[in-house]
Design a protein around this motif. Structure first.
Motif, mmCIF file in Angstrom:
data_model
loop_
_atom_site.group_PDB
_atom_site.id
_atom_site.type_symbol
_atom_site.label_atom_id
_atom_site.label_comp_id
_atom_site.label_asym_id
_atom_site.label_seq_id
_atom_site.Cartn_x
_atom_site.Cartn_y
_atom_site.Cartn_z
ATOM 1 N N ALA A 204 33.586 60.092 15.843
ATOM 2 C CA ALA A 204 34.338 58.576 16.103
ATOM 3 C C ALA A 204 36.109 59.270 16.372
ATOM 4 C CB ALA A 204 34.456 57.817 14.851
ATOM 5 N N ALA A 205 36.412 60.031 15.524
ATOM 6 C CA ALA A 205 37.825 60.482 15.879
ATOM 7 C C ALA A 205 38.050 61.149 17.126
ATOM 8 C CB ALA A 205 38.024 61.283 14.719
ATOM 9 N N GLY A 206 37.243 62.006 17.454
ATOM 10 C CA GLY A 206 37.248 62.874 18.767
ATOM 11 C C GLY A 206 37.164 61.646 19.798
ATOM 12 N N GLY A 207 36.172 60.691 19.932
ATOM 13 C CA GLY A 207 35.775 59.716 21.058
ATOM 14 C C GLY A 207 37.191 59.055 21.243
ATOM 15 N N TYR A 208 37.914 58.687 19.942
ATOM 16 C CA TYR A 208 38.938 57.884 20.373
ATOM 17 C C TYR A 208 40.291 58.509 20.788
ATOM 18 C CZ TYR A 208 42.961 54.370 19.427
ATOM 19 O OH TYR A 208 43.871 53.715 19.471
ATOM 20 N N LEU A 209 40.368 60.060 20.323
ATOM 21 C CA LEU A 209 41.194 60.710 20.742
ATOM 22 C C LEU A 209 41.491 61.113 22.183
ATOM 23 C CD1 LEU A 209 42.177 62.649 17.403
ATOM 24 C CD2 LEU A 209 43.561 60.938 18.345
ATOM 25 N N LEU A 210 40.095 61.608 22.603
ATOM 26 C CA LEU A 210 39.626 61.818 24.050
ATOM 27 C C LEU A 210 40.495 60.816 25.135
ATOM 28 C CD1 LEU A 210 36.255 63.636 23.912
ATOM 29 C CD2 LEU A 210 38.110 64.522 24.640
ATOM 30 N N LEU A 211 39.828 59.756 24.812
ATOM 31 C CA LEU A 211 40.353 58.665 25.869
ATOM 32 C C LEU A 211 41.800 58.238 25.724
ATOM 33 C CD1 LEU A 211 37.362 56.579 26.737
ATOM 34 C CD2 LEU A 211 38.074 58.559 27.640
ATOM 35 N N GLY B 55 48.067 60.682 29.468
ATOM 36 C CA GLY B 55 48.227 61.556 30.290
ATOM 37 C C GLY B 55 48.423 60.941 31.631
ATOM 38 N N PHE B 56 47.598 60.264 31.798
ATOM 39 C CA PHE B 56 47.685 59.259 33.005
ATOM 40 C C PHE B 56 48.806 58.517 33.444
ATOM 41 C CE2 PHE B 56 46.605 55.821 36.101
ATOM 42 C CZ PHE B 56 46.030 56.573 37.179
ATOM 43 N N LYS B 57 49.194 57.713 32.285
ATOM 44 C CA LYS B 57 50.433 56.867 32.347
ATOM 45 C C LYS B 57 51.485 57.715 32.583
ATOM 46 C CE LYS B 57 52.465 53.026 29.835
ATOM 47 N NZ LYS B 57 52.422 52.123 28.858
ATOM 48 N N LEU B 58 51.736 58.940 31.830
ATOM 49 C CA LEU B 58 53.279 59.726 32.297
ATOM 50 C C LEU B 58 52.741 60.349 33.822
ATOM 51 C CD1 LEU B 58 52.883 61.684 28.801
ATOM 52 C CD2 LEU B 58 54.701 60.051 29.562
ATOM 53 N N GLY C 70 41.833 50.462 29.401
ATOM 54 C CA GLY C 70 42.580 49.658 28.171
ATOM 55 C C GLY C 70 42.110 50.563 26.797
ATOM 56 N N PHE C 71 42.925 49.990 25.852
ATOM 57 C CA PHE C 71 42.557 50.439 24.557
ATOM 58 C C PHE C 71 41.047 50.101 24.002
ATOM 59 C CE2 PHE C 71 46.697 51.203 24.832
ATOM 60 C CZ PHE C 71 47.489 51.767 23.458
ATOM 61 N N GLY C 72 40.482 49.228 24.625
ATOM 62 C CA GLY C 72 39.093 48.927 24.434
ATOM 63 C C GLY C 72 38.172 50.033 24.538
ATOM 64 N N ASP C 73 38.594 50.958 25.510
ATOM 65 C CA ASP C 73 37.714 51.980 26.028
ATOM 66 C C ASP C 73 37.545 52.949 24.901
ATOM 67 O OD1 ASP C 73 36.681 50.929 28.476
ATOM 68 O OD2 ASP C 73 38.723 51.173 29.265
ATOM 69 N N PHE C 74 39.000 53.322 24.232
ATOM 70 C CA PHE C 74 39.086 54.224 23.395
ATOM 71 C C PHE C 74 38.015 53.923 22.085
ATOM 72 C CE2 PHE C 74 43.814 54.094 24.070
ATOM 73 C CZ PHE C 74 43.775 54.380 25.434
ATOM 74 N N LYS C 75 38.152 52.613 21.602
ATOM 75 C CA LYS C 75 37.508 52.107 20.677
ATOM 76 C C LYS C 75 35.962 52.180 20.992
ATOM 77 C CE LYS C 75 41.468 48.983 19.629
ATOM 78 N NZ LYS C 75 41.761 47.460 19.693
ATOM 79 N N LEU C 76 35.474 51.842 22.347
ATOM 80 C CA LEU C 76 34.345 51.824 22.473
ATOM 81 C C LEU C 76 33.561 53.331 22.386
ATOM 82 C CD1 LEU C 76 31.564 50.758 23.287
ATOM 83 C CD2 LEU C 76 32.080 50.865 25.561
ATOM 84 N N LEU C 77 34.390 54.499 22.917
ATOM 85 C CA LEU C 77 34.022 55.851 22.656
ATOM 86 C C LEU C 77 33.720 56.252 21.401
ATOM 87 C CD1 LEU C 77 32.875 58.221 24.457
ATOM 88 C CD2 LEU C 77 35.139 58.959 24.865
ATOM 89 N N TYR D 80 29.987 51.830 31.742
ATOM 90 C CA TYR D 80 29.456 53.130 32.248
ATOM 91 C C TYR D 80 29.599 54.134 30.743
ATOM 92 C CZ TYR D 80 30.665 51.090 36.416
ATOM 93 O OH TYR D 80 30.772 50.514 37.553
ATOM 94 N N LEU D 81 30.421 53.679 29.831
ATOM 95 C CA LEU D 81 30.479 54.364 28.647
ATOM 96 C C LEU D 81 29.330 53.961 27.911
ATOM 97 C CD1 LEU D 81 34.474 54.012 27.612
ATOM 98 C CD2 LEU D 81 33.043 55.866 28.157
ATOM 99 N N ALA D 82 28.858 52.699 28.061
ATOM 100 C CA ALA D 82 27.675 52.090 27.032
ATOM 101 C C ALA D 82 26.404 52.779 27.843
ATOM 102 C CB ALA D 82 27.767 50.658 27.275
ATOM 103 N N ALA D 83 26.384 53.035 28.894
ATOM 104 C CA ALA D 83 25.064 53.699 29.589
ATOM 105 C C ALA D 83 25.055 54.956 29.292
ATOM 106 C CB ALA D 83 25.345 53.752 31.289
#
Length: 287
Positions: A184-191, A197-200, A208-215, A262-265
Protein backbone atom coordinates in the motif's frame (compact mmCIF):
# COMPACT_ATOMS: atom_id res chain seq x y z
CA UNK A 1 -28.49 -25.43 -3.07
CA UNK A 2 -26.14 -28.24 -2.07
CA UNK A 3 -23.01 -26.55 -0.71
CA UNK A 4 -21.02 -29.76 -1.05
CA UNK A 5 -21.46 -29.53 -4.82
CA UNK A 6 -20.09 -25.99 -4.82
CA UNK A 7 -17.10 -27.15 -2.81
CA UNK A 8 -16.39 -30.26 -4.87
CA UNK A 9 -17.11 -29.08 -8.42
CA UNK A 10 -15.02 -26.15 -9.72
CA UNK A 11 -17.09 -25.97 -12.90
CA UNK A 12 -20.39 -25.75 -11.01
CA UNK A 13 -18.97 -23.15 -8.62
CA UNK A 14 -17.73 -21.07 -11.57
CA UNK A 15 -21.13 -21.30 -13.28
CA UNK A 16 -23.02 -20.21 -10.16
CA UNK A 17 -20.54 -17.40 -9.54
CA UNK A 18 -20.87 -16.28 -13.16
CA UNK A 19 -24.66 -16.04 -12.95
CA UNK A 20 -24.42 -14.17 -9.66
CA UNK A 21 -21.83 -11.87 -11.25
CA UNK A 22 -24.26 -10.96 -14.03
CA UNK A 23 -26.75 -9.74 -11.42
CA UNK A 24 -24.04 -7.78 -9.61
CA UNK A 25 -23.04 -6.27 -12.95
CA UNK A 26 -26.54 -4.81 -13.25
CA UNK A 27 -26.04 -3.06 -9.90
CA UNK A 28 -22.57 -1.90 -10.97
CA UNK A 29 -24.19 -0.09 -13.89
CA UNK A 30 -26.22 1.86 -11.34
CA UNK A 31 -23.06 2.67 -9.36
CA UNK A 32 -21.21 3.77 -12.49
CA UNK A 33 -24.03 6.09 -13.53
CA UNK A 34 -25.12 7.50 -10.17
CA UNK A 35 -22.01 7.77 -8.03
CA UNK A 36 -20.45 10.64 -10.06
CA UNK A 37 -23.82 12.44 -10.06
CA UNK A 38 -24.08 12.06 -6.29
CA UNK A 39 -20.55 13.41 -5.87
CA UNK A 40 -21.25 16.37 -8.16
CA UNK A 41 -24.36 17.26 -6.15
CA UNK A 42 -22.33 17.18 -2.93
CA UNK A 43 -19.59 19.33 -4.49
CA UNK A 44 -22.16 21.94 -5.56
CA UNK A 45 -23.65 21.97 -2.06
CA UNK A 46 -20.19 22.34 -0.49
CA UNK A 47 -19.28 25.20 -2.86
CA UNK A 48 -22.55 26.97 -2.09
CA UNK A 49 -21.96 26.59 1.66
CA UNK A 50 -18.42 28.00 1.38
CA UNK A 51 -19.80 30.90 -0.66
CA UNK A 52 -22.53 31.58 1.90
CA UNK A 53 -25.33 30.63 -0.48
CA UNK A 54 -28.19 28.18 -0.21
CA UNK A 55 -27.28 24.88 -1.88
CA UNK A 56 -28.97 24.41 -5.27
CA UNK A 57 -32.10 22.24 -5.18
CA UNK A 58 -31.47 18.66 -6.20
CA UNK A 59 -33.73 15.64 -6.53
CA UNK A 60 -33.03 12.84 -4.00
CA UNK A 61 -30.53 10.42 -5.49
CA UNK A 62 -28.61 7.48 -4.07
CA UNK A 63 -27.62 4.01 -5.22
CA UNK A 64 -31.03 2.55 -4.26
CA UNK A 65 -33.50 5.38 -4.93
CA UNK A 66 -35.19 6.24 -7.25
CA UNK A 67 -35.87 3.20 -9.43
CA UNK A 68 -33.91 2.92 -12.64
CA UNK A 69 -35.53 4.81 -15.51
CA UNK A 70 -34.98 5.32 -19.20
CA UNK A 71 -32.73 8.39 -19.49
CA UNK A 72 -34.64 9.52 -22.59
CA UNK A 73 -38.31 9.29 -21.60
CA UNK A 74 -38.13 8.67 -17.84
CA UNK A 75 -40.21 5.48 -17.93
CA UNK A 76 -39.37 3.21 -14.98
CA UNK A 77 -37.62 -0.03 -15.91
CA UNK A 78 -39.58 -3.09 -14.82
CA UNK A 79 -38.07 -6.19 -13.25
CA UNK A 80 -38.48 -8.17 -16.49
CA UNK A 81 -36.71 -5.41 -18.41
CA UNK A 82 -33.83 -5.51 -15.94
CA UNK A 83 -32.68 -9.11 -16.39
CA UNK A 84 -28.91 -8.92 -17.06
CA UNK A 85 -27.95 -9.17 -20.75
CA UNK A 86 -31.10 -11.11 -21.70
CA UNK A 87 -33.41 -8.07 -21.39
CA UNK A 88 -31.10 -5.94 -23.52
CA UNK A 89 -31.08 -8.61 -26.23
CA UNK A 90 -34.86 -9.15 -26.04
CA UNK A 91 -35.50 -5.40 -26.35
CA UNK A 92 -33.09 -5.09 -29.26
CA UNK A 93 -30.99 -2.63 -27.32
CA UNK A 94 -33.85 -0.11 -27.15
CA UNK A 95 -36.20 1.28 -24.51
CA UNK A 96 -39.51 -0.61 -24.44
CA UNK A 97 -41.47 2.67 -24.18
CA UNK A 98 -39.77 5.22 -26.44
CA UNK A 99 -37.43 2.94 -28.44
CA UNK A 100 -34.45 5.15 -27.64
CA UNK A 101 -31.14 3.23 -27.92
CA UNK A 102 -29.75 1.64 -24.75
CA UNK A 103 -25.95 1.71 -24.81
CA UNK A 104 -24.15 -1.58 -25.38
CA UNK A 105 -21.98 -0.73 -22.39
CA UNK A 106 -24.70 -1.93 -20.01
CA UNK A 107 -24.63 -5.59 -21.08
CA UNK A 108 -20.86 -5.41 -21.48
CA UNK A 109 -20.44 -4.39 -17.83
CA UNK A 110 -22.77 -7.22 -16.79
CA UNK A 111 -20.84 -9.73 -18.91
CA UNK A 112 -17.52 -8.48 -17.53
CA UNK A 113 -18.77 -8.84 -13.93
CA UNK A 114 -20.04 -12.35 -14.66
CA UNK A 115 -16.90 -13.45 -16.49
CA UNK A 116 -14.68 -12.10 -13.71
CA UNK A 117 -16.73 -13.97 -11.10
CA UNK A 118 -16.49 -17.25 -13.03
CA UNK A 119 -12.73 -16.86 -13.53
CA UNK A 120 -12.09 -16.04 -9.88
CA UNK A 121 -14.26 -18.94 -8.72
CA UNK A 122 -12.29 -21.29 -10.97
CA UNK A 123 -8.97 -19.88 -9.78
CA UNK A 124 -9.59 -19.70 -6.01
CA UNK A 125 -12.30 -22.29 -5.45
CA UNK A 126 -14.46 -22.47 -2.35
CA UNK A 127 -13.03 -20.41 0.51
CA UNK A 128 -12.53 -16.92 1.90
CA UNK A 129 -10.40 -15.89 -1.08
CA UNK A 130 -13.39 -16.12 -3.42
CA UNK A 131 -15.77 -13.53 -1.88
CA UNK A 132 -12.82 -11.24 -1.17
CA UNK A 133 -11.55 -11.45 -4.75
CA UNK A 134 -15.07 -10.85 -6.10
CA UNK A 135 -15.37 -7.59 -4.17
CA UNK A 136 -11.89 -6.65 -5.42
CA UNK A 137 -12.70 -7.30 -9.08
CA UNK A 138 -16.16 -5.71 -9.05
CA UNK A 139 -14.89 -2.57 -7.32
CA UNK A 140 -12.13 -2.28 -9.94
CA UNK A 141 -14.66 -2.73 -12.74
CA UNK A 142 -16.87 0.08 -11.45
CA UNK A 143 -13.90 2.39 -10.85
CA UNK A 144 -12.48 1.66 -14.32
CA UNK A 145 -15.68 2.52 -16.19
CA UNK A 146 -16.18 5.68 -14.13
CA UNK A 147 -12.61 6.68 -14.98
CA UNK A 148 -13.24 6.03 -18.67
CA UNK A 149 -16.41 8.15 -18.51
CA UNK A 150 -15.33 10.97 -16.21
CA UNK A 151 -11.55 10.67 -15.81
CA UNK A 152 -12.26 10.29 -12.11
CA UNK A 153 -11.35 7.56 -9.63
CA UNK A 154 -13.72 8.12 -6.70
CA UNK A 155 -12.28 8.02 -3.19
CA UNK A 156 -15.49 6.23 -2.23
CA UNK A 157 -14.17 3.22 -4.13
CA UNK A 158 -10.38 3.43 -3.91
CA UNK A 159 -10.04 4.18 -0.18
CA UNK A 160 -12.44 1.48 1.10
CA UNK A 161 -10.73 -0.93 -1.30
CA UNK A 162 -7.35 -0.07 0.20
CA UNK A 163 -8.49 -0.60 3.79
CA UNK A 164 -10.39 -3.75 2.90
CA UNK A 165 -7.24 -5.19 1.31
CA UNK A 166 -5.32 -4.63 4.52
CA UNK A 167 -8.12 -6.17 6.59
CA UNK A 168 -8.39 -9.22 4.31
CA UNK A 169 -4.66 -9.79 4.53
CA UNK A 170 -4.56 -9.64 8.32
CA UNK A 171 -5.48 -13.29 7.89
CA UNK A 172 -3.00 -13.80 5.06
CA UNK A 173 -5.72 -14.56 2.51
CA UNK A 174 -3.57 -13.41 -0.42
CA UNK A 175 -0.30 -12.16 1.13
CA UNK A 176 1.04 -11.61 4.64
CA UNK A 177 0.13 -8.36 6.38
CA UNK A 178 3.67 -6.96 6.19
CA UNK A 179 3.71 -7.36 2.40
CA UNK A 180 0.25 -5.77 2.20
CA UNK A 181 1.25 -2.71 4.24
CA UNK A 182 4.45 -2.24 2.25
CA UNK A 183 2.45 -2.74 -0.95
CA UNK A 184 0.00 0.00 0.00
CA UNK A 185 2.74 2.46 0.96
CA UNK A 186 4.96 1.54 -1.98
CA UNK A 187 2.11 1.75 -4.50
CA UNK A 188 1.18 5.25 -3.41
CA UNK A 189 4.75 6.53 -3.24
CA UNK A 190 5.71 5.07 -6.61
CA UNK A 191 3.11 6.99 -8.59
CA UNK A 192 3.39 10.03 -6.31
CA UNK A 193 7.09 10.19 -7.27
CA UNK A 194 6.30 9.75 -10.96
CA UNK A 195 3.66 12.48 -10.75
CA UNK A 196 6.00 15.05 -9.20
CA UNK A 197 8.92 14.08 -11.40
CA UNK A 198 6.81 14.55 -14.54
CA UNK A 199 5.34 17.80 -13.25
CA UNK A 200 8.77 19.25 -12.50
CA UNK A 201 10.15 18.23 -15.90
CA UNK A 202 7.13 18.91 -18.11
CA UNK A 203 5.41 21.64 -16.10
CA UNK A 204 2.06 19.87 -16.16
CA UNK A 205 0.26 17.00 -14.47
CA UNK A 206 0.59 13.55 -16.01
CA UNK A 207 -1.93 11.72 -13.83
CA UNK A 208 -4.42 12.27 -11.04
CA UNK A 209 -4.19 11.57 -7.32
CA UNK A 210 -6.76 8.83 -7.75
CA UNK A 211 -4.15 6.76 -9.57
CA UNK A 212 -1.87 6.88 -6.49
CA UNK A 213 -4.70 5.68 -4.27
CA UNK A 214 -5.69 2.92 -6.68
CA UNK A 215 -2.16 1.53 -6.90
CA UNK A 216 -1.94 1.72 -3.10
CA UNK A 217 -5.14 -0.34 -2.90
CA UNK A 218 -3.75 -2.88 -5.38
CA UNK A 219 -0.57 -3.15 -3.32
CA UNK A 220 -2.62 -3.73 -0.18
CA UNK A 221 -4.33 -6.69 -1.84
CA UNK A 222 -1.43 -8.26 -3.72
CA UNK A 223 1.68 -7.18 -1.78
CA UNK A 224 4.68 -5.07 -2.62
CA UNK A 225 6.28 -7.92 -4.59
CA UNK A 226 3.72 -7.61 -7.41
CA UNK A 227 3.97 -3.83 -7.89
CA UNK A 228 6.49 -4.16 -10.78
CA UNK A 229 4.17 -6.67 -12.48
CA UNK A 230 1.16 -4.35 -12.08
CA UNK A 231 3.08 -1.41 -13.53
CA UNK A 232 4.42 -3.53 -16.40
CA UNK A 233 0.96 -4.81 -17.35
CA UNK A 234 -0.72 -1.41 -16.95
CA UNK A 235 1.97 0.51 -18.81
CA UNK A 236 2.01 -2.00 -21.68
CA UNK A 237 -1.78 -2.07 -22.01
CA UNK A 238 -2.00 1.70 -21.61
CA UNK A 239 0.62 2.30 -24.29
CA UNK A 240 -1.10 0.08 -26.85
CA UNK A 241 -4.65 1.24 -26.17
CA UNK A 242 -3.59 4.85 -25.56
CA UNK A 243 -1.76 5.15 -28.86
CA UNK A 244 -4.77 3.70 -30.66
CA UNK A 245 -7.10 6.13 -28.87
CA UNK A 246 -4.87 9.10 -29.72
CA UNK A 247 -4.77 8.05 -33.35
CA UNK A 248 -8.55 7.57 -33.54
CA UNK A 249 -9.37 10.81 -31.72
CA UNK A 250 -6.95 12.90 -33.79
CA UNK A 251 -6.05 14.98 -30.71
CA UNK A 252 -2.40 14.02 -30.63
CA UNK A 253 -0.55 14.64 -27.38
CA UNK A 254 -3.46 16.65 -25.99
CA UNK A 255 -5.64 13.54 -25.66
CA UNK A 256 -6.27 12.64 -22.02
CA UNK A 257 -6.02 8.90 -21.39
CA UNK A 258 -7.35 7.59 -18.05
CA UNK A 259 -4.81 5.25 -16.42
CA UNK A 260 -7.16 3.66 -13.89
CA UNK A 261 -8.51 0.88 -16.15
CA UNK A 262 -4.97 -0.28 -16.98
CA UNK A 263 -3.92 -0.26 -13.34
CA UNK A 264 -7.04 -2.28 -12.59
CA UNK A 265 -6.15 -4.82 -15.28
CA UNK A 266 -2.66 -5.12 -13.80
CA UNK A 267 -4.17 -5.58 -10.34
CA UNK A 268 -6.43 -8.43 -11.47
CA UNK A 269 -3.49 -10.15 -13.20
CA UNK A 270 -1.41 -9.74 -10.04
CA UNK A 271 -4.13 -11.18 -7.81
CA UNK A 272 -4.63 -14.17 -10.10
CA UNK A 273 -1.05 -15.00 -11.05
CA UNK A 274 1.23 -12.44 -9.39
CA UNK A 275 2.70 -14.80 -6.81
CA UNK A 276 3.54 -17.42 -9.43
CA UNK A 277 5.05 -14.77 -11.69
CA UNK A 278 7.28 -13.41 -8.91
CA UNK A 279 8.43 -16.91 -7.89
CA UNK A 280 9.14 -17.85 -11.50
CA UNK A 281 11.10 -14.64 -12.06
CA UNK A 282 13.15 -14.97 -8.88
CA UNK A 283 13.77 -18.63 -9.70
CA UNK A 284 15.83 -17.51 -12.69
CA UNK A 285 18.45 -16.19 -10.33
CA UNK A 286 20.13 -18.87 -8.17
CA UNK A 287 20.79 -17.90 -4.57
Amino acid sequence: MDLSLLQSSPAFLAAVAGVFGLAVGSFLNVVIHRLPLMMEAEWRADCAELDGREPPPAAPLNLLFPRSRCPSCGTPITALQNIPVASWIALGGKCAACRAPIGVRYPLVELAAGAAAALLAWRFGWGWALPASLVFAWALLAASVIDLDRQLLPDRITLPLLWLGLIVNTGGVFVDLRSAVLGAAGGYLLLWSVYWGFKLLAGKEGMGFGDFKLLAALGAWTGWQTLPLILLVSASAGAVVGLAAIWLSGKGRDARIPFGPYLAAGGVVALLWGHQAVVAYLGRFPA
